[in-house]
Design an enzyme around this catalytic site. Structure first.
Site, PDB file in Angstrom:
ATOM      1  N   CYS A  52       0.835  -1.204   0.000  1.00  0.00           N
ATOM      2  CA  CYS A  52       0.000   0.000   0.000  1.00  0.00           C
ATOM      3  C   CYS A  52       0.875   1.262   0.000  1.00  0.00           C
ATOM      4  O   CYS A  52       1.542   1.566   0.995  1.00  0.00           O
ATOM      5  CB  CYS A  52      -0.899  -0.037   1.233  1.00  0.00           C
ATOM      6  SG  CYS A  52      -1.757   1.492   1.585  1.00  0.00           S
ATOM      7  N   CYS A  55       0.095   3.810   2.714  1.00  0.00           N
ATOM      8  CA  CYS A  55       0.576   3.313   4.015  1.00  0.00           C
ATOM      9  C   CYS A  55       2.055   3.635   4.185  1.00  0.00           C
ATOM     10  O   CYS A  55       2.481   4.082   5.257  1.00  0.00           O
ATOM     11  CB  CYS A  55       0.364   1.800   4.135  1.00  0.00           C
ATOM     12  SG  CYS A  55      -1.356   1.274   4.031  1.00  0.00           S
TER      13      CYS A  55
END
Length: 122
Positions: A52, A55
């Site tokens: 991600c 993230c």
């Protein structure tokens, strides 16, 4: 109190605990250890995935608030699918603030350090 980093791989699950004084995350891997981590006081839980991009972008902000004394638990959703599912995580990053074991606030998407502080009430 400085925590010593350690990895426990008994069930293949991966939870990262970040304490205020730890230079590196502390790893634990059971649902019981997750429950113990969120049962006492206010804890920011960061549900994330290695793949991600938001993230990864948010990681410095998460580390910054952890360095300031916010208790942070990072949960890799790929390694902890049951835990993520139990808390309705459908997108990452998902941030949930727990107070004495109960989820009280939730946010989805990358956040700045200031937004994280606001989320946990600091």
């Amino acid at each position: 109190m400085c925590r010593t980093p350690k990895t426990i791989n008994s069930r293949g699950a991966y939870v990262t605990l970040m304490s205020q004084k730890a230079e590196k995350p502390e790893n634990a891997d059971t649902p019981r250890e997750f429950k113990d981590a969120v049962d006492d006081g206010r804890v920011l839980v960061d549900f994330y995935a290695d793949w991600c991009a938001p993230c990864r972008t948010m990681e410095p902000a998460v580390e910054e608030v952890a360095d300031e004394g916010v208790r942070v638990v990072k949960v890799d959703i790929d390694e902890n699918q049951k835990t993520a599912s139990a808390y309705g995580v459908r997108s990452v990053p998902t941030l949930i603030v727990f107070e004495d074991g109960e989820p009280v606030t939730r946010a989805v998407g990358a956040k700045s350090a200031d937004e994280l502080r606001e989320l946990v009430g600091r």
